[in-house]
Write a protein that holds these residues in place. Sequence first.
Motif, PDB file in Angstrom:
ATOM      1  N   CYS C 102     -16.634  24.275  23.463  1.00 14.10           N
ATOM      2  CA  CYS C 102     -16.585  23.035  22.535  1.00 14.10           C
ATOM      3  C   CYS C 102     -14.897  22.628  22.348  1.00 14.10           C
ATOM      4  O   CYS C 102     -14.443  22.552  22.172  1.00 14.10           O
ATOM      5  N   GLU C 103     -15.445  20.993  22.223  1.00 19.28           N
ATOM      6  CA  GLU C 103     -14.157  20.136  21.502  1.00 19.28           C
ATOM      7  C   GLU C 103     -14.789  20.236  20.534  1.00 19.28           C
ATOM      8  O   GLU C 103     -15.237  20.740  19.724  1.00 19.28           O
ATOM      9  N   LYS C 104     -13.775  19.755  19.330  1.00 15.22           N
ATOM     10  CA  LYS C 104     -13.323  19.577  18.144  1.00 15.22           C
ATOM     11  C   LYS C 104     -13.708  18.627  17.876  1.00 15.22           C
ATOM     12  O   LYS C 104     -13.669  17.527  18.314  1.00 15.22           O
ATOM     13  N   PRO C 105     -13.894  18.501  16.283  1.00  9.25           N
ATOM     14  CA  PRO C 105     -13.851  19.719  15.519  1.00  9.25           C
ATOM     15  C   PRO C 105     -15.228  20.313  15.989  1.00  9.25           C
ATOM     16  O   PRO C 105     -16.319  19.908  16.108  1.00  9.25           O
ATOM     17  N   VAL C 190     -10.434  10.245  10.097  1.00 12.85           N
ATOM     18  CA  VAL C 190      -9.752  10.944   9.845  1.00 12.85           C
ATOM     19  C   VAL C 190      -9.891  12.702  10.091  1.00 12.85           C
ATOM     20  O   VAL C 190      -9.146  13.349  10.892  1.00 12.85           O
ATOM     21  N   THR C 191     -10.437  13.066   9.011  1.00 16.22           N
ATOM     22  CA  THR C 191     -10.178  14.453   8.783  1.00 16.22           C
ATOM     23  C   THR C 191     -10.826  15.577   9.803  1.00 16.22           C
ATOM     24  O   THR C 191     -10.298  16.200  10.030  1.00 16.22           O
ATOM     25  N   GLY C 192     -12.444  14.893  10.305  1.00 12.65           N
ATOM     26  CA  GLY C 192     -12.726  16.540  11.503  1.00 12.65           C
ATOM     27  C   GLY C 192     -11.690  15.969  12.728  1.00 12.65           C
ATOM     28  O   GLY C 192     -11.883  16.330  13.365  1.00 12.65           O
ATOM     29  N   ASP C 193     -11.194  14.417  12.749  1.00  9.95           N
ATOM     30  CA  ASP C 193     -10.346  14.005  14.090  1.00  9.95           C
ATOM     31  C   ASP C 193      -9.896  14.318  13.969  1.00  9.95           C
ATOM     32  O   ASP C 193      -8.992  14.985  15.306  1.00  9.95           O
ATOM     33  N   VAL C 234     -19.486   1.419   6.633  1.00  6.92           N
ATOM     34  CA  VAL C 234     -18.545   2.356   6.956  1.00  6.92           C
ATOM     35  C   VAL C 234     -18.413   3.979   5.775  1.00  6.92           C
ATOM     36  O   VAL C 234     -18.011   3.912   5.072  1.00  6.92           O
ATOM     37  N   GLY C 235     -18.694   4.738   6.634  1.00  8.51           N
ATOM     38  CA  GLY C 235     -19.042   5.851   5.550  1.00  8.51           C
ATOM     39  C   GLY C 235     -18.306   7.393   6.001  1.00  8.51           C
ATOM     40  O   GLY C 235     -17.862   7.343   5.402  1.00  8.51           O
ATOM     41  N   ILE C 236     -16.980   6.550   6.980  1.00  8.22           N
ATOM     42  CA  ILE C 236     -16.047   7.729   7.338  1.00  8.22           C
ATOM     43  C   ILE C 236     -14.633   7.371   6.931  1.00  8.22           C
ATOM     44  O   ILE C 236     -14.818   6.437   5.926  1.00  8.22           O
ATOM     45  N   ASP C 237     -14.036   8.500   6.256  1.00 13.11           N
ATOM     46  CA  ASP C 237     -12.624   8.274   6.272  1.00 13.11           C
ATOM     47  C   ASP C 237     -11.769   7.801   7.034  1.00 13.11           C
ATOM     48  O   ASP C 237     -11.440   7.948   7.778  1.00 13.11           O
ATOM     49  N   ASP C 238     -11.335   6.590   6.312  1.00 13.04           N
ATOM     50  CA  ASP C 238     -10.111   5.891   7.312  1.00 13.04           C
ATOM     51  C   ASP C 238      -8.743   6.489   7.031  1.00 13.04           C
ATOM     52  O   ASP C 238      -7.912   6.898   8.310  1.00 13.04           O
ATOM     53  N   ALA C 239      -8.716   7.301   5.906  1.00 11.74           N
ATOM     54  CA  ALA C 239      -7.224   8.085   5.756  1.00 11.74           C
ATOM     55  C   ALA C 239      -7.780   9.013   4.312  1.00 11.74           C
ATOM     56  O   ALA C 239      -8.390   8.613   4.132  1.00 11.74           O
ATOM     57  N   CYS C 240      -7.015   9.829   4.623  1.00 13.40           N
ATOM     58  CA  CYS C 240      -6.488  11.118   4.082  1.00 13.40           C
ATOM     59  C   CYS C 240      -5.471  11.698   4.257  1.00 13.40           C
ATOM     60  O   CYS C 240      -4.885  12.117   4.938  1.00 13.40           O
ATOM     61  N   THR C 241      -4.501  11.886   2.349  1.00 13.29           N
ATOM     62  CA  THR C 241      -3.978  13.053   2.611  1.00 13.29           C
ATOM     63  C   THR C 241      -4.240  13.741   1.329  1.00 13.29           C
ATOM     64  O   THR C 241      -5.276  13.836   0.670  1.00 13.29           O
ATOM     65  N   PHE C 242      -3.869  15.265   1.876  1.00 10.65           N
ATOM     66  CA  PHE C 242      -3.804  16.127   0.925  1.00 10.65           C
ATOM     67  C   PHE C 242      -3.042  17.307   0.500  1.00 10.65           C
ATOM     68  O   PHE C 242      -2.149  17.097   1.482  1.00 10.65           O
ATOM     69  N   ILE C 243      -3.077  17.613  -0.898  1.00  9.11           N
ATOM     70  CA  ILE C 243      -1.821  18.496  -1.083  1.00  9.11           C
ATOM     71  C   ILE C 243      -2.909  20.288  -1.063  1.00  9.11           C
ATOM     72  O   ILE C 243      -3.905  19.838  -1.646  1.00  9.11           O
ATOM     73  N   LEU C 368     -12.244  17.088   1.868  1.00 12.08           N
ATOM     74  CA  LEU C 368     -13.684  15.716   1.940  1.00 12.08           C
ATOM     75  C   LEU C 368     -14.339  16.154   0.130  1.00 12.08           C
ATOM     76  O   LEU C 368     -14.098  15.084   0.104  1.00 12.08           O
ATOM     77  N   THR C 369     -14.345  17.097   0.167  1.00 13.69           N
ATOM     78  CA  THR C 369     -15.294  17.798  -1.027  1.00 13.69           C
ATOM     79  C   THR C 369     -14.423  17.266  -1.940  1.00 13.69           C
ATOM     80  O   THR C 369     -14.401  16.186  -3.179  1.00 13.69           O
ATOM     81  N   SER C 370     -12.941  17.679  -1.810  1.00 11.87           N
ATOM     82  CA  SER C 370     -11.796  17.170  -3.364  1.00 11.87           C
ATOM     83  C   SER C 370     -11.588  15.706  -3.389  1.00 11.87           C
ATOM     84  O   SER C 370     -11.694  14.906  -4.213  1.00 11.87           O
ATOM     85  N   GLY C 371     -11.427  15.052  -1.986  1.00 11.51           N
ATOM     86  CA  GLY C 371     -11.495  13.317  -2.454  1.00 11.51           C
ATOM     87  C   GLY C 371     -12.773  12.351  -3.402  1.00 11.51           C
ATOM     88  O   GLY C 371     -12.332  11.574  -3.006  1.00 11.51           O
ATOM     89  N   LYS C 372     -13.548  13.234  -2.682  1.00 11.69           N
ATOM     90  CA  LYS C 372     -14.799  13.160  -3.519  1.00 11.69           C
ATOM     91  C   LYS C 372     -14.897  13.785  -4.973  1.00 11.69           C
ATOM     92  O   LYS C 372     -14.905  11.942  -6.426  1.00 11.69           O
ATOM     93  N   SER C 373     -14.916  14.433  -4.976  1.00 13.24           N
ATOM     94  CA  SER C 373     -14.806  15.223  -6.553  1.00 13.24           C
ATOM     95  C   SER C 373     -13.605  14.915  -7.645  1.00 13.24           C
ATOM     96  O   SER C 373     -13.539  15.098  -8.501  1.00 13.24           O
ATOM     97  N   GLY C 374     -12.257  14.008  -6.682  1.00 16.53           N
ATOM     98  CA  GLY C 374     -10.826  13.666  -7.492  1.00 16.53           C
ATOM     99  C   GLY C 374     -10.783  15.502  -8.436  1.00 16.53           C
ATOM    100  O   GLY C 374      -9.675  15.507  -9.224  1.00 16.53           O
TER     101      GLY C 374
END
Lengths: 382, 382, 382, 382
Positions: C102-105, C190-193, C234-243, C368-374
């Motif tokens: 199966c292709e990812k994700p 970008v998170t899933g892709d 647009v419902g997707i995240d164009d950019a995502c950065t996390f620590i 993705l949850t953290s991106g929303k919850s802060g």
Amino acid sequence: MAKELRVGIIGYGFMGRTHSNAYCKVSHFFDVPFKPSLKVICGLVEAEAKAFADKWGYASHTTDWKKVVEDPAIDIVDICVPNNMHAQIAIAAAKAGKAIICEKPLALNPAQGEEMVAAVEKAGVPNLVSFNYRRVPAVTLAKRIIDEGRLGRIFHYRANFLQDWTISAEVPQGGVGTWRLDVAAAGSGVTGDLLAHCIDTALWHNGPITSVSALTETFVKQRKHVETGKVQAVGIDDACTFICRFGNGSLGNFESTRYARGHKALYTFEINGEKASIAWDLHDLHRLKWFDHKDEGALRGWRSIHVTDGGGAHPYMDKWWVPGLQIGYEHSFVHQLADFLEGMAQKKPVSPTFREALATQYVCDAVLTSGKSGRWEKVKGA
Amino acid sequence: MAKELRVGIIGYGFMGRTHSNAYCKVSHFFDVPFKPSLKVICGLVEAEAKAFADKWGYASHTTDWKKVVEDPAIDIVDICVPNNMHAQIAIAAAKAGKAIICEKPLALNPAQGEEMVAAVEKAGVPNLVSFNYRRVPAVTLAKRIIDEGRLGRIFHYRANFLQDWTISAEVPQGGVGTWRLDVAAAGSGVTGDLLAHCIDTALWHNGPITSVSALTETFVKQRKHVETGKVQAVGIDDACTFICRFGNGSLGNFESTRYARGHKALYTFEINGEKASIAWDLHDLHRLKWFDHKDEGALRGWRSIHVTDGGGAHPYMDKWWVPGLQIGYEHSFVHQLADFLEGMAQKKPVSPTFREALATQYVCDAVLTSGKSGRWEKVKGA
Amino acid sequence: MAKELRVGIIGYGFMGRTHSNAYCKVSHFFDVPFKPSLKVICGLVEAEAKAFADKWGYASHTTDWKKVVEDPAIDIVDICVPNNMHAQIAIAAAKAGKAIICEKPLALNPAQGEEMVAAVEKAGVPNLVSFNYRRVPAVTLAKRIIDEGRLGRIFHYRANFLQDWTISAEVPQGGVGTWRLDVAAAGSGVTGDLLAHCIDTALWHNGPITSVSALTETFVKQRKHVETGKVQAVGIDDACTFICRFGNGSLGNFESTRYARGHKALYTFEINGEKASIAWDLHDLHRLKWFDHKDEGALRGWRSIHVTDGGGAHPYMDKWWVPGLQIGYEHSFVHQLADFLEGMAQKKPVSPTFREALATQYVCDAVLTSGKSGRWEKVKGA
Amino acid sequence: MAKELRVGIIGYGFMGRTHSNAYCKVSHFFDVPFKPSLKVICGLVEAEAKAFADKWGYASHTTDWKKVVEDPAIDIVDICVPNNMHAQIAIAAAKAGKAIICEKPLALNPAQGEEMVAAVEKAGVPNLVSFNYRRVPAVTLAKRIIDEGRLGRIFHYRANFLQDWTISAEVPQGGVGTWRLDVAAAGSGVTGDLLAHCIDTALWHNGPITSVSALTETFVKQRKHVETGKVQAVGIDDACTFICRFGNGSLGNFESTRYARGHKALYTFEINGEKASIAWDLHDLHRLKWFDHKDEGALRGWRSIHVTDGGGAHPYMDKWWVPGLQIGYEHSFVHQLADFLEGMAQKKPVSPTFREALATQYVCDAVLTSGKSGRWEKVKGA
């Protein structure tokens, strides 16, 4: 306490600046046995000489190089003028018992060079030709690596010196910034100006070059002469490439040009030995490339060594900043001066001496001769 | 004719050397309105202060910084001591009416920083914090490119500052070369020492940072303290990484550590705009990477700009050598000083002033707070 | 003699091509226990499915994926359709007893992923998620190096995946080439892709990620939808950065975007350990950067390992050409398939299984949850 | 609908594999007018030929090349055997009216080459010599750039091909993997094997070479011969470097060796023109370096073009994946085959034809002659 070293520089052009800077900086970073004192700057135009003296803190200025050479209050004569003036100034300075640093190439031709060598050796004065790139830390490190036998038998040495500043036919010959295009002042073109550097390093790293086959070209045949104002034939080589044999059995390949669009001062060399290889270039002078075949197979690769380790690992770098922080072009002159002053104190010759620079002159001469003859030429003395 | 500028430097460590070098060199290369004169060096150990004075040509030395600050024969006080000393010296110098250059970071914390800003602004003295990397020519060129609008809307700013010198648990805290590991002297670890540089450049290039979420870590929990001789808890952050929002809508990503094996002083930044991108790193500080989307499709690619063009194209480079010949780390201090002297003559503030450096302090503070709180933190004043 | 493996691929887009190519090539280069036979290609538009079948030599084509899954003459179902179709197809294929790639994700979300894992584990069918970058030889070599303990304690892991193809607001969402911008089809941006790739490699190289703090952004808020013809949010995240923190105590820093002008598919990672560091990027996928602190001091440097040694030193490379000759992107799929076929023959799971890919899904979900919850979010199961 | 093309390959070694792979892949990625069908593989050892046939899906195998050439059910004869076999097979194939692809170099010497050219031209059969590097997309792009006049007058062309696989004296001559060290099978050493590639590209990019001065060396004078089992004199050139003049007035510098420690297949070239420069190397074959003097001064720099743009910008890349994803070495053979098939359909010659490859043979011959004579040698026909 360091003794004062009274300095006279002849020539306030590009090299006059690099040398002045070295005298100013050397004692701030090195524990040198002599503390340079800038006594006199000499150059063609009095107002410019005066301005230079003011800017750099010279005690005096003059337009007459003989006054510098003859001045008993000068310990070292530093020759930063066009090539056609080297011989007469150096010979006079030697006779006057001065220590001498002379810009490269040594002379216009081997005959002049031989006279200069004879003069300094007869006088017994400290002497050095400013092939400054030997003392870029990465280049010095390369020499140490070679001397440690890490390369094994050498198969190949190749070096280039590529620039692009004379492509336009509008660039004149003669004059202050462009005397290097005037055969009367420069003696030759890229061969004496650029290949001389490559050859000096090569002889130091890899021993004598015995024979050469060269190809020279002058792409722009005529240029206006700054002094005469006339369009005149160009007498220098715009480009020169040669193949050669070294005494140790390795093959050499050298090229220099001022017509390599996109390269400003791209001096590169690479040495391929049985066990390892080294490469370097002047555009990233603080890096040495190193390939060691004895590294484990899966992890072998060219290393990019950032030659900035002040912990004692890298030549000269304990004098400067902290690991990771680059030095630049000018520092090679500081290193050269520090070594020269140390040699003076210890009464030991410091390389490259006039005699060593004469060997480079012989190679240059063979290259220029081959470029004209279309034949392989033997190198004198090799 | 340039007026004399009488200089007192407090601190003869690493930064004392970089600043001394700048004072010695600046007038050789720049037409500055003031000619620096090295009057006094101040440091903890008298013998060392004396040796430093001898080496660099200071007229005198002292171990009492107050004497420097109060000396009417001093025009500029240059603060090169650990961070915990900045505030008191700077405030005293301001009261004494001195021009002030202070090493970064401005202070131990925002409260100190605010006092310092108030002091210099009240006194009306020229003031500058030595975020020297702004004046690496490639970094200055990046600023010019941004100001010209060549990037369009900015989407991303990312910066790292990676070192590896404290991985060994044997490295102590406190003392001359290792005070940066002692929280009492340094205030923080990589945040104040390294990220402060990244943040200063980022604010300059990309405007205010409004909120941050940070992660800090101390990998080696205890180290011997040089002064007490005891093994003590380490109070600094060994590593810090944070994500943030800028006022212009772009996203930021920053990381610093002293545990990135193989990197010595790898400060990097990259900016991605709608129309173009810029990248730079300190290990090859003479290069700027540039990608311009408006280049023709088939030939688009990241350009590696060798920022050494003395023909006027590249900031500061007309003062040095010829195209292709690198300058190094130390030159950023010379440029900074040249600009500061020019600002003094024109009675104009020179960036980054204490006030501008306070903005960086606020970001650092928010980062450290977030590292502890585990929450997003707003940046004061942004 | 290799047994025939009857292949049905669902999806004839970009991934349908990479997988078809792998089935065609694998037995030419690897001694595989199964010889793939292309039986059926399935896709939305019949004429396109037929053309694809002709081009690639499929025995048949269909527009109904259920026919593929239910066909007793198919041994393996290979899922190359958008993310929102993965779960239902995979679950049906598992019930039908097919081997599954199966292709990812893995899925749109953890709940779907858990169902899929349950289905394949209940059915006991061979299963794999196509995180193909694990099998770029340089990335596989990195894993081997880590497993050999050559890095020592890990301090830092950082990874980026930078693209620039959606900067223009004219790029639509939905449809064949742009379904990745449609949240209904893709689940995330970008998170899933892209980050899913980075996370998969990170978990493999460095173990579990335990908690994350993320920042997500959608730069272009509205885009025309290909299917509806309307401008929609647009419902997707164009950019995502996390620590993040890893279970082994190291710190992580990840970033992905489709707004990094000048980068096309720049997946990079770097791992800093006590003893050594590793770095890699997808734009020069045949090179691995390696720094080993135990190399002799003066000669230490980052090695650029050209991972092309067919003499057995480098993973998979004995199957291809001769040292120095690169392979490319597509080969990672061939390697993946070769390993999967070998696992099928030996009745051993091949990584990353659905279960392993679910761990990546959990990290993506926390991000993705953290991106929303802060807020910092814990990763399920870690 | 593509017509079947019945393929017979002679030689199942390294080149037999690269060509087989091309026949298998070409119609999956290109819309070719012929669909290759693998009919027969021919090689010395029957068991190996059979195994190769099984692995690659050949319908049959043989040990007699004449059967391939004479078989009326074969449309194209593809010659992948050592150089000393090229002439007889190609001439026979021409007489039999087959299309012919022949591995490089064309022949052992110019006399053979001339016969081969006469044979294919008399027979009027499609013919091509496999100088595959022309069709690495970056190299093809370089040609397009040159043809568009973007470089202006050319000053310099330099190329190297550096390997290190024969440094050990234990490497034998003759036999399957080492016939390239046996002068009887190979005709020459690096000149025919490696420099021939450099020369082919150079003639294509820069026009005729008119005269050469060369230096050749055999570092290991004796090696065991695989077939005789005896230590015999080595007849090939281990290394060869030459300087030359092109018909367009530019200077050339070429070097090849199998003794450049650390380089595996480092084919590099650089072209310096009045207006721009190009550079490329095979170790990162997906990149082209480009310097354009007309770029704005402050932002000029060498571009690193990632030649992976599938949007039509880069040659051949619209057939593969998406921007940023590399192809590798093998793809150059696929491109070559796609072009050859297209030429066959259109009844147009496809470069490099036997006649064009003969020009390369003439240069190689002049180089080898000069290496022996120590003189400049004119190139036949130039």
